[in-house]
Design a protein around this motif. Structure first.
Motif, mmCIF file in Angstrom:
data_model
loop_
_atom_site.group_PDB
_atom_site.id
_atom_site.type_symbol
_atom_site.label_atom_id
_atom_site.label_comp_id
_atom_site.label_asym_id
_atom_site.label_seq_id
_atom_site.Cartn_x
_atom_site.Cartn_y
_atom_site.Cartn_z
ATOM 1 N N VAL A 181 0.846 -1.188 0.000
ATOM 2 C CA VAL A 181 0.000 0.000 0.000
ATOM 3 C C VAL A 181 0.883 1.240 0.000
ATOM 4 N N GLU A 182 0.644 2.118 -0.954
ATOM 5 C CA GLU A 182 1.308 3.418 -0.992
ATOM 6 C C GLU A 182 0.326 4.465 -0.489
ATOM 7 N N LEU A 183 0.641 5.104 0.617
ATOM 8 C CA LEU A 183 -0.213 6.164 1.145
ATOM 9 C C LEU A 183 0.090 7.471 0.440
ATOM 10 N N VAL A 184 -0.923 8.052 -0.160
ATOM 11 C CA VAL A 184 -0.796 9.339 -0.834
ATOM 12 C C VAL A 184 -1.453 10.378 0.087
ATOM 13 N N ILE A 185 -0.663 11.346 0.524
ATOM 14 C CA ILE A 185 -1.099 12.244 1.599
ATOM 15 C C ILE A 185 -1.662 13.540 1.023
ATOM 16 N N PHE A 186 -2.834 13.921 1.524
ATOM 17 C CA PHE A 186 -3.489 15.163 1.113
ATOM 18 C C PHE A 186 -3.676 16.071 2.328
ATOM 19 N N SER A 187 -3.890 17.342 2.058
ATOM 20 C CA SER A 187 -4.044 18.307 3.153
ATOM 21 C C SER A 187 -5.398 18.999 3.137
ATOM 22 N N ASP A 188 -6.296 18.577 2.244
ATOM 23 C CA ASP A 188 -7.645 19.147 2.258
ATOM 24 C C ASP A 188 -8.653 18.057 1.935
ATOM 25 N N TYR A 189 -9.945 18.402 1.951
ATOM 26 C CA TYR A 189 -10.997 17.413 1.781
ATOM 27 C C TYR A 189 -11.523 17.302 0.345
ATOM 28 N N VAL A 190 -11.070 18.143 -0.554
ATOM 29 C CA VAL A 190 -11.659 18.188 -1.889
ATOM 30 C C VAL A 190 -10.889 17.316 -2.886
ATOM 31 N N ILE A 191 -9.574 17.443 -2.893
ATOM 32 C CA ILE A 191 -8.766 16.800 -3.922
ATOM 33 C C ILE A 191 -8.767 15.264 -3.849
ATOM 34 N N PRO A 192 -8.844 14.629 -2.661
ATOM 35 C CA PRO A 192 -8.797 13.161 -2.648
ATOM 36 C C PRO A 192 -9.883 12.482 -3.486
ATOM 37 N N ASN A 193 -11.091 13.023 -3.511
ATOM 38 C CA ASN A 193 -12.141 12.419 -4.337
ATOM 39 C C ASN A 193 -11.901 12.681 -5.820
ATOM 40 N N GLN A 194 -11.387 13.847 -6.144
ATOM 41 C CA GLN A 194 -11.073 14.142 -7.542
ATOM 42 C C GLN A 194 -9.975 13.209 -8.038
ATOM 43 N N ALA A 195 -8.942 13.016 -7.187
ATOM 44 C CA ALA A 195 -7.843 12.127 -7.562
ATOM 45 C C ALA A 195 -8.328 10.689 -7.748
ATOM 46 N N LEU A 196 -9.228 10.253 -6.880
ATOM 47 C CA LEU A 196 -9.772 8.899 -6.989
ATOM 48 C C LEU A 196 -10.605 8.755 -8.252
ATOM 49 N N ASN A 197 -11.470 9.702 -8.511
ATOM 50 C CA ASN A 197 -12.314 9.651 -9.702
ATOM 51 C C ASN A 197 -11.489 9.653 -10.984
ATOM 52 N N ASP A 198 -10.357 10.384 -10.960
ATOM 53 C CA ASP A 198 -9.498 10.487 -12.138
ATOM 54 C C ASP A 198 -8.542 9.302 -12.286
ATOM 55 N N GLY A 199 -8.573 8.366 -11.329
ATOM 56 C CA GLY A 199 -7.724 7.185 -11.429
ATOM 57 C C GLY A 199 -6.293 7.392 -10.970
ATOM 58 N N LEU A 200 -6.014 8.506 -10.293
ATOM 59 C CA LEU A 200 -4.661 8.775 -9.819
ATOM 60 C C LEU A 200 -4.359 8.061 -8.509
ATOM 61 N N ILE A 201 -5.382 7.663 -7.790
ATOM 62 C CA ILE A 201 -5.258 6.767 -6.654
ATOM 63 C C ILE A 201 -6.330 5.696 -6.798
ATOM 64 N N ASP A 202 -6.251 4.645 -5.978
ATOM 65 C CA ASP A 202 -7.179 3.525 -6.115
ATOM 66 C C ASP A 202 -8.305 3.546 -5.082
ATOM 67 N N VAL A 203 -8.018 4.095 -3.919
ATOM 68 C CA VAL A 203 -8.951 4.100 -2.792
ATOM 69 C C VAL A 203 -8.662 5.353 -1.985
ATOM 70 N N ASN A 204 -9.676 5.877 -1.274
ATOM 71 C CA ASN A 204 -9.371 6.873 -0.247
ATOM 72 C C ASN A 204 -10.105 6.532 1.037
ATOM 73 N N ALA A 205 -9.590 7.036 2.142
ATOM 74 C CA ALA A 205 -10.178 6.767 3.461
ATOM 75 C C ALA A 205 -10.038 8.036 4.296
ATOM 76 N N PHE A 206 -11.064 8.911 4.207
ATOM 77 C CA PHE A 206 -10.948 10.186 4.929
ATOM 78 C C PHE A 206 -12.286 10.831 5.251
ATOM 79 N N GLN A 207 -13.400 10.347 4.699
ATOM 80 C CA GLN A 207 -14.645 11.104 4.700
ATOM 81 C C GLN A 207 -15.806 10.288 5.232
ATOM 82 N N HIS A 208 -16.912 10.974 5.549
ATOM 83 C CA HIS A 208 -18.141 10.271 5.900
ATOM 84 C C HIS A 208 -19.079 10.308 4.692
ATOM 85 N N LYS A 209 -20.160 9.510 4.770
ATOM 86 C CA LYS A 209 -21.028 9.348 3.606
ATOM 87 C C LYS A 209 -21.766 10.634 3.212
ATOM 88 N N PRO A 210 -22.272 11.451 4.156
ATOM 89 C CA PRO A 210 -22.915 12.704 3.718
ATOM 90 C C PRO A 210 -21.990 13.582 2.877
#
Length: 299
Positions: A70-99
Motif C-alpha cells: 500500500v502506498e499512502l498518498v497524503i493530502f491536506s484538504d478534503y476536496v482533492i482526494p475524491n477528484q484524484a480517486l475519480n481520475d484514477g490517480l489513486i485507487d482508494v481513499n479513506a478520509f470522509q463520511h457518507k454525507p
C-alpha cells in the motif's frame, strides 16, 4: 492545462515526495531459480495527521496478511482526494463520511462507491478562552454545556463560533450546536442545513464559516470564542475530543467514516483486502491510542 488540473497534479507530486519510496519491492533468495512471491500495490489517499498514522497500521496489516503493498498518498484538504480517486490517480481513499461523499457526487458527478466503514471520529468544539465553571455558578445569558470530562462550560450570548465551510461539515457543526440547545435549524434540511436555515438563535451567537484547515488557527484569534473542528485537523495541533473538547458529537452520529473506491474497481481483490486490513484489531487499537478513545470503530 487548467489551473484546477495543475493544482491536482502538484498536490500528487508533493504527496509522492512526502510518502517517499517506501513501497519499492526488494526480495532476495538463496535459490535463484525460485519464483518470487507476487506483490500487488494499491494507492490509498488519506489526510495528513492522525488518520495518516492509523492508515500506516492498515498498510502494515495489508502487507502481512495479503502481501499487498500500500502506498499512502497524503493530502491536506478534503476536496482533492475524491477528484484524484475519480481520475484514477489513486485507487482508494479513506478520509470522509457518507454525507460528504454524497454531496461531492451530487455536485461533481463522481463515479465513486463505498466499500467499507472505518471509524466515527466525533467532531468537537474547542476553545482557548473558555474555562470550566461550577454547575451552580451564576452566569448571564447563554448556554451551559458539559464536556466529555464532566466539566461545565458557559457559552455566553453574542459569542463568536467558527465552523467548517464545506457543506456537509458545516451542517454537521450546526446540528451539534442544535444538540447543545444553542440554535435551532430547519428540520426539513436533514443533515445539510446552512446558516440560512437557522430558525432560532436566541442568544445571538455569531457563526462564521472558515475552511477546515484554518479552524485550529482560529483558536488564537481574539475575536473567536469557540471553534468546531474535525479530528483530522484538531489532531494536527494535538487536540482530542475526550481530552480537550468543550462539547462533542456522541457515538450515535451518522457520520461514520468510510473507505471509498471507484465504481469500476470496487470489486477488485486488492480493494477488498485493504478493507479487511483496515478493519482489524491492530488498526482499532492504534486509532484508540492516537485519538485517546475518541475513535469509535464503525464495522
Amino acid at each position: 492545462m487548467s489551473i484546477k488540473k495543475l493544482a491536482l497534479i502538484t498536490t500528487l507530486v508533493s504527496a509522492f515526495f512526502l510518502t517517499g519510496c517506501d513501497n519499492k519491492q526488494s526480495a532476495t533468495t538463496d535459490n535463484k531459480s525460485a519464483e518470487p512471491a507476487k506483490v500487488s500495490t494499491l494507492k490509498v489517499g488519506v489526510i495528513s495527521g492522525p488518520e495518516e498514522e492509523v492508515a500506516e497500521v492498515a498498510k502494515q496489516q495489508a502487507k502481512e496478511l495479503y502481501n499487498l503493498d500500500v502506498e499512502l498518498v497524503i493530502f491536506s484538504d478534503y476536496v482533492i482526494p475524491n477528484q484524484a480517486l475519480n481520475d484514477g490517480l489513486i485507487d482508494v481513499n479513506a478520509f470522509q463520511h457518507k454525507p460528504f461523499l454524497d454531496e461531492q457526487i451530487k455536485e461533481r458527478g463522481y463515479k465513486l462507491s463505498v466499500v467499507g466503514n472505518s471509524f466515527v471520529y466525533p467532531i468537537a468544539s474547542y476553545s482557548k478562552k473558555l474555562k470550566p465553571i461550577t454547575q451552580s455558578e451564576e452566569t448571564g445569558e447563554g448556554v451551559k454545556v458539559t464536556s466529555p470530562r464532566g466539566e461545565t462550560f458557559f457559552i455566553a450570548a453574542n459569542s463568536t463560533i467558527a465552523i467548517p465551510s464545506d457543506p456537509t461539515n458545516l451542517g454537521r457543526a450546526l446540528l451539534l450546536l442544535q444538540h447543545e440547545g444553542m440554535i435551532t435549524v430547519d428540520k426539513a434540511k436533514g443533515l445539510l442545513p446552512t446558516v440560512f436555515d437557522i430558525t432560532s438563535n436566541p442568544y445571538n451567537y455569531k457563526i462564521i464559516e472558515l475552511e477546515a484547515p484554518m479552524l485550529p488557527r482560529s483558536l488564537d484569534d481574539a475575536q473567536v470564542d469557540l471553534a468546531i473542528i474535525n479530528n483530522a485537523f484538531a489532531g494536527q495541533v494535538n487536540l482530542t475530543p475526550s481530552k480537550d473538547g468543550i462539547f462533542v458529537e456522541d457515538k450515535d452520529s451518522p457520520y461514520v467514516n468510510i473507505i471509498v473506491a471507484r465504481e469500476n474497481n470496487k470489486d477488485d481483490e486488492n480493494v477488498k483486502n485493504f478493507v479487511k486490513s483496515y478493519q482489524t484489531e491492530a488498526v482499532a487499537e492504534k486509532a484508540n491510542q492516537i485519538f485517546n478513545g475518541g475513535a469509535i470503530r464503525g464495522w
